[in-house]
Design an enzyme around this catalytic site. Structure first.
Site, mmCIF file in Angstrom:
data_model
loop_
_atom_site.group_PDB
_atom_site.id
_atom_site.type_symbol
_atom_site.label_atom_id
_atom_site.label_comp_id
_atom_site.label_asym_id
_atom_site.label_seq_id
_atom_site.Cartn_x
_atom_site.Cartn_y
_atom_site.Cartn_z
ATOM 1 N N ARG A 68 -6.230 23.390 25.011
ATOM 2 C CA ARG A 68 -6.193 22.087 25.677
ATOM 3 C C ARG A 68 -4.815 21.726 26.230
ATOM 4 O O ARG A 68 -4.702 21.144 27.301
ATOM 5 C CB ARG A 68 -6.637 21.001 24.693
ATOM 6 C CG ARG A 68 -8.103 21.096 24.377
ATOM 7 C CD ARG A 68 -8.524 20.142 23.302
ATOM 8 N NE ARG A 68 -9.983 20.174 23.151
ATOM 9 C CZ ARG A 68 -10.657 19.483 22.254
ATOM 10 N NH1 ARG A 68 -10.018 18.704 21.407
ATOM 11 N NH2 ARG A 68 -11.973 19.557 22.199
ATOM 12 N N GLU B 129 -15.418 19.287 26.292
ATOM 13 C CA GLU B 129 -15.071 20.661 26.623
ATOM 14 C C GLU B 129 -16.331 21.512 26.752
ATOM 15 O O GLU B 129 -16.343 22.548 27.404
ATOM 16 C CB GLU B 129 -14.192 21.188 25.473
ATOM 17 C CG GLU B 129 -13.456 22.441 25.741
ATOM 18 C CD GLU B 129 -12.373 22.661 24.675
ATOM 19 O OE1 GLU B 129 -11.623 21.709 24.377
ATOM 20 O OE2 GLU B 129 -12.284 23.778 24.162
ATOM 21 N N GLN C 275 -2.145 15.443 21.219
ATOM 22 C CA GLN C 275 -2.993 16.219 22.132
ATOM 23 C C GLN C 275 -3.549 15.341 23.248
ATOM 24 O O GLN C 275 -4.169 14.317 22.992
ATOM 25 C CB GLN C 275 -4.160 16.835 21.367
ATOM 26 C CG GLN C 275 -5.059 17.680 22.258
ATOM 27 C CD GLN C 275 -6.047 18.508 21.447
ATOM 28 O OE1 GLN C 275 -7.030 17.990 20.945
ATOM 29 N NE2 GLN C 275 -5.771 19.786 21.302
ATOM 30 N N HIS D 268 -6.248 15.492 25.861
ATOM 31 C CA HIS D 268 -7.433 16.270 26.207
ATOM 32 C C HIS D 268 -7.455 16.409 27.729
ATOM 33 O O HIS D 268 -7.276 15.430 28.442
ATOM 34 C CB HIS D 268 -8.679 15.536 25.710
ATOM 35 C CG HIS D 268 -9.920 16.360 25.756
ATOM 36 N ND1 HIS D 268 -10.532 16.722 26.933
ATOM 37 C CD2 HIS D 268 -10.674 16.897 24.765
ATOM 38 C CE1 HIS D 268 -11.602 17.447 26.653
ATOM 39 N NE2 HIS D 268 -11.712 17.569 25.348
ATOM 40 N N PHE E 275 -16.178 27.768 22.768
ATOM 41 C CA PHE E 275 -15.262 26.652 22.958
ATOM 42 C C PHE E 275 -13.858 27.195 23.166
ATOM 43 O O PHE E 275 -13.576 28.338 22.790
ATOM 44 C CB PHE E 275 -15.302 25.733 21.731
ATOM 45 C CG PHE E 275 -15.535 24.289 22.073
ATOM 46 C CD1 PHE E 275 -16.670 23.904 22.757
ATOM 47 C CD2 PHE E 275 -14.625 23.318 21.692
ATOM 48 C CE1 PHE E 275 -16.895 22.563 23.060
ATOM 49 C CE2 PHE E 275 -14.843 21.972 21.986
ATOM 50 C CZ PHE E 275 -15.978 21.597 22.662
ATOM 51 N N LEU F 284 -13.900 10.395 27.206
ATOM 52 C CA LEU F 284 -13.899 11.842 27.118
ATOM 53 C C LEU F 284 -15.038 12.525 27.870
ATOM 54 O O LEU F 284 -16.161 12.064 27.877
ATOM 55 C CB LEU F 284 -14.003 12.217 25.641
ATOM 56 C CG LEU F 284 -13.500 13.606 25.290
ATOM 57 C CD1 LEU F 284 -12.015 13.695 25.567
ATOM 58 C CD2 LEU F 284 -13.781 13.881 23.827
ATOM 59 N N ARG G 195 -4.358 21.616 18.512
ATOM 60 C CA ARG G 195 -5.634 21.812 17.825
ATOM 61 C C ARG G 195 -6.661 22.431 18.752
ATOM 62 O O ARG G 195 -6.757 22.063 19.925
ATOM 63 C CB ARG G 195 -6.166 20.461 17.337
ATOM 64 C CG ARG G 195 -7.549 20.530 16.726
ATOM 65 C CD ARG G 195 -7.976 19.207 16.154
ATOM 66 N NE ARG G 195 -8.286 18.217 17.171
ATOM 67 C CZ ARG G 195 -9.445 18.152 17.840
ATOM 68 N NH1 ARG G 195 -10.397 19.034 17.621
ATOM 69 N NH2 ARG G 195 -9.643 17.190 18.737
ATOM 70 N N HIS H 35 -5.874 12.031 23.066
ATOM 71 C CA HIS H 35 -7.092 12.334 22.342
ATOM 72 C C HIS H 35 -6.898 12.450 20.839
ATOM 73 O O HIS H 35 -7.739 12.021 20.064
ATOM 74 C CB HIS H 35 -7.637 13.658 22.891
ATOM 75 C CG HIS H 35 -8.953 14.060 22.327
ATOM 76 N ND1 HIS H 35 -10.045 13.234 22.355
ATOM 77 C CD2 HIS H 35 -9.369 15.207 21.718
ATOM 78 C CE1 HIS H 35 -11.073 13.854 21.795
ATOM 79 N NE2 HIS H 35 -10.696 15.035 21.383
#
Lengths: 246, 605
Positions: free
Chosen positions: B309, B253, B234, B236, B121, B250, B415, B380
């Site tokens: 991100r 990822e 954030q 995304h 990730f 969404l 994050r 997000h």
């Protein structure tokens, strides 16, 4: 500019009625989008449940033109729009208001099912080893988003209201997930036969047809559970064993 | 005559997502009586939407992984504004929290030798995310839910908190209402845990549901607690953008983790063109190496699509702004191409990314095994939140705890994907544990300290929209979302944010004058009117914090101050309500990191 009429159930049981709302529709819209538009512009107090808007939370269950569906995953272009789209709440549960029903019975039923009881860890690092194949079988059941559409269409609940004697397809799937869990040691067969009423299901597969997660509820969950019950309680050889060795 | 139902618990948990349920489980297991209130039905919280996985250095897939690497990755991702102690605790405790879930019945995907499988990730050096296909959040929330209901906690579904109650400086409960009948409820508790999630509904394009109106942030603020890092929202990088009705939903990822690539309309993999200096040594410089990384080659470096991100979102914005975007104003995310590399590629994609496959098939008529997806940034997550003690998760108001997205500290300025689910577990547990202790040590009689005039005033304020004529609350909400999206979004400027502040002041006046029709039973218009109060407070906090931070770092990008300025801005920005009710802002120095952790960071550079 395209417009469509939505015939939405308004009110509670005693004083409810269908009311027509006409609103603009756009390409790609789902039923829930139209409901939100109506809510924001014409009926601010319209009661509807929703959360994820992507078919993952199972909140926005309703009967769309009579078919139990998730409103967030029903595209308008899959419906005939030359006549009103009918939206009504799930029939199997007591109505609260508009499209919202009281589904608390489901939460009470779940508490009654014997919880997960893992065998002691058997790997050296005090965890477990499981093969992907064994996990896959149960993961199908664990995909359930608890939308309760299967409960809504199940005739044992919908037509016969046997809520106090039958736990319904959702919780047979839940039981199957526990019973087939590679680590679980508990036995729920007695409960299935007696308190949970698995015998009431006569495998018409209505639940499987409406499942938005395409879980093979009848074939993969209910039938194997029925077989377990039969094996344990109605197998003549076993019965003999029980008589000889009580 | 004001009527309300009263409930009393040792610990009241507000919110029933991953953090709330984990806190409730822990407090119950320690013998506390626990009440949980949740705006939706149990099991529907936003945790359900989490797709990618839970970050924990189990080192099942790559034995080089350990808590130190996870710690260093988290700090680097957060641009070193993180609370180091939270990052340390998180990295050390996440593996146990994941194994505990397995002991409660969660079934993760497996490695060949039968252990919990881990995937790559963004920002994580080694494959680290325990997962279940792309529906890890569902697995997690269902496991917590099914475990929790047997522990004796009482769950109040479809119940919203409006205000916290305080006595002698200590939080002693909350006041709210049930959505179903509109009845007022008073919860008296020895400790309160906020686990209300995020603030996404402040923005027009968001992956968050209606619930995410910053309730915990606003409740804490009005109770006198400080919030930090609220400028860090954030976005995304990959949300759906077409058709309009799905905009913001969404796209995990995990698509990029499995080999998906980002391209502009000219077919160029633009991410290779902009790799930040602090990630250069860890990032592939050619497509071949990036591909090998996604397929588990331990000697390959990650492709630039898996940079953090904040960075990926800005690169996408740049492509669109400079005219290289897709027809609907995004870029292309292509996973179909891996069919040229993997036998039975289409089946592989469906197995690895089942919900993405269905989501696009059903909502956008796109078969992701055949065509690229069109994606763009979506609001997000908020890194900022209630300022808490790292060990106990208690805020600076005694008796008030916070965990999960509504708390701050772990993630700093940005994050990492996968660190949210682990955050919920690690700090949900800690909050539950310490809230139970606090309640035990500070027991007071139930009716002590309830100010009936104060409660009456709260109730009257809540029902006021029924008693006046005025504007529709949905319109005010839509205007706020429009304003925040336009003026306090991914790219920020002083004048725009000043304009946003003026706009928010105006919207507050309108929110105080909205009217609702019908009665109090399941009245969504009324619920929206009440939620508006919270989200407006939070929008102002975000905007003021963003104005204060005159640099660019992590998720906070200022066009007028485009570089990072460590000399001046290695600090948190804290917001708090003064005794006279003013919103005050101050810089708060970062806690000093011990030398051994500084060395860990150096070693991992």
């Amino acid at each position: 500019m395209a417009v469509t009429t939505f015939r939405i159930w308004r009110g509670c049981d005693e004083q409810g009625e269908f009311r027509d709302y006409t609103t603009e529709v756009f390409p790609g819209m789902v039923v829930l989008d139209a409901v939100h538009r109506i809510q924001a512009e014409q009926a601010n107090d319209l009661a509807v449940r929703w959360n994820c808007k992507a078919g993952k939370c199972g909140s926005c269950s309703a009967e769309i033109n009579g078919n139990p569906r998730l409103m967030c995953m029903t595209r308008l272009n899959s419906l005939p729009l030359d006549r009103p789209v009918t939206l009504q709440p799930m029939k199997t549960f007591p109505l609260i208001k508009d499209l919202v029903t009281d589904v608390s019975w489901n939460y009470a039923v779940k508490k009654e099912i014997r919880k997960f009881e893992p065998r002691p860890p058997d790997a050296q690092d005090r965890t477990w080893r499981m093969s992907q194949g064994d996990v896959d079988r149960v993961q199908e059941f664990r995909r359930c988003i608890e939308c309760y559409l299967c409960q809504d269409v199940c005739h044992v609940l919908r037509e016969h209201s046997l809520h106090d004697r039958f736990i319904g397809p959702r919780f047979l799937v839940h039981t199957a997930a526990l019973e087939m869990h590679p680590l679980d040691n508990a036995n729920r067969t007695g409960d299935l036969k007696d308190r949970h009423g698995i015998g009431f299901c006569n495998i018409t597969k209505c639940c499987t047809k409406v499942c938005p997660e395409a879980i093979a509820i009848t074939d993969n969950a209910i039938i194997p559970l029925k077989e377990r019950v039969v094996d344990e309680y109605f197998d003549p050889v076993r019965k003999l064993f029980r008589i000889l060795r009580p | 005559m004001l009527e309300y139902q009263m409930h009393e618990y040792d610990v009241l948990v507000i919110g029933a997502g991953g953090a709330g349920l984990r806190a409730a489980i822990e407090a119950s297991a320690r013998g506390a009586s626990v009440g949980v209130i949740t705006k939706s039905l149990l099991g529907k919280a936003h945790t359900v939407m989490a797709e990618g996985g839970i970050a924990a250095a189990l080192s099942n897939v790559d034995e080089r992984d350990n808590w130190k690497v996870h710690f260093a990755d988290t700090m680097r991702g957060g641009q070193y504004l993180n609370n180091w102690r939270m990052a340390e605790l998180h990295a050390k405790e996440a593996p146990d929290r994941v194994r505990e879930l397995e002991a409660w019945g969660a079934l993760f995907d497996r490695t060949k030798d039968g252990r919990i499988l881990q995937r790559n990730f963004g920002g994580h050096r080694y494959p680290r995310l325990a997962h279940v296909g792309d529906r890890t959040g569902l697995e997690m929330i269902r496991t917590l839910q099914d475990h929790g209901i047997h522990l004796g906690m009482e769950v109040h579904m479809e119940t919203t908190a409006l205000r916290l109650l305080k006595q002698d400086g200590v939080v002693i409960g909350a006041f709210g209402y049930d959505r179903e009948r509109g009845r007022f409820l008073l919860f008296r508790a020895g400790a309160v845990v906020l686990a209300t999630g995020g603030i996404g509904r402040a923005y027009k394009i968001t992956s968050n549901s209606w619930e995410y109106t910053g309730d915990g942030h606003s409740l804490a603020y009005h109770a006198g607690a400080s919030l930090i890092d609220m400028e860090f929202v954030q976005f995304h990088p990959t949300g759906m953008i077409w058709p309009p009705s799905v905009c913001g939903i969404l796209v995990t990822e995990g698509v990029r983790g499995e080999g998906g690539v980002l391209k502009n309309k000219e077919g160029v993999r633009f991410m290779f063109g902009d790799i930040p200096e602090n990630y250069r040594s860890q990032t592939a410089d050619n497509e071949e190496e990036g591909w090998r990384y996604t397929q588990g080659d331990r000697n390959a470096r990650r492709p630039p699509e898996l940079l953090t991100r904040d960075h990926v979102a800005r690169c996408i914005m740049r492509e669109v702004r400079e005219g290289r975007g897709s027809p609907h104003g995004g870029v292309y995310l292509d996973i179909a191409w891996i069919k040229s590399r993997i036998p039975k590629g289409a089946e592989h994609i469906k197995r690895k990314l089942p919900s993405m496959y269905h989501q696009f098939k059903q909502l956008a008529d796109i078969d992701i095994t055949e065509e690229p997806m069109e994606v763009g940034p979506t609001t997000h997550y908020v890194m900022g939140g209630v300022y808490v003690d790292a060990e106990t998760q208690m805020s600076d108001v005694p008796g008030l705890f916070a965990a999960g997205e509504c708390a701050a500290g772990l993630h700093g300025a940005n994050r990492l994907g996968g660190n949210s689910l682990s955050d919920l577990l690690v700090f949900g547990k800690r909050a539950g544990e310490h809230a139970a202790c606090f309640a035990k040590e500070n027991r007071t009689p139930a009716h002590h300290g309830l100010d009936s005039d104060q409660i009456k005033a709260m109730a009257e304020h809540a029902v006021a929209p029924f008693e006046r004529s005025g504007e529709n609350p949905y319109r005010v909400q839509a205007d706020l979302q429009e304003l925040m999206q336009r003026l306090v979004g991914i790219v920020r400027r002083q004048e725009e944010m000043q304009a946003a502040l003026e706009g928010i002041a105006e919207l507050k006046k309108r929110a105080n004058a909205v009217a609702v029709t019908g009665n109090r039973e399941y009245n969504t218009g009324w619920h929206t009117a009440l939620d508006l109060q919270q989200i407006l407070t939070v929008s102002e906090i975000i905007t003021r914090s963003a104005i204060a931070r005159k640099e660019s770092r992590g998720a906070h990008f200022r066009e007028d101050f485009p570089s990072k300025n460590d000399g001046e801005w290695s600090c948190n920005i804290a917001v708090r309500q003064s005794a006279s009710g003013e919103m005050t802002i101050e810089r708060r120095p970062l806690p000093e990191m011990p030398d051994e952790l500084k060395q860990v960071i150096e070693q991992m550079k």
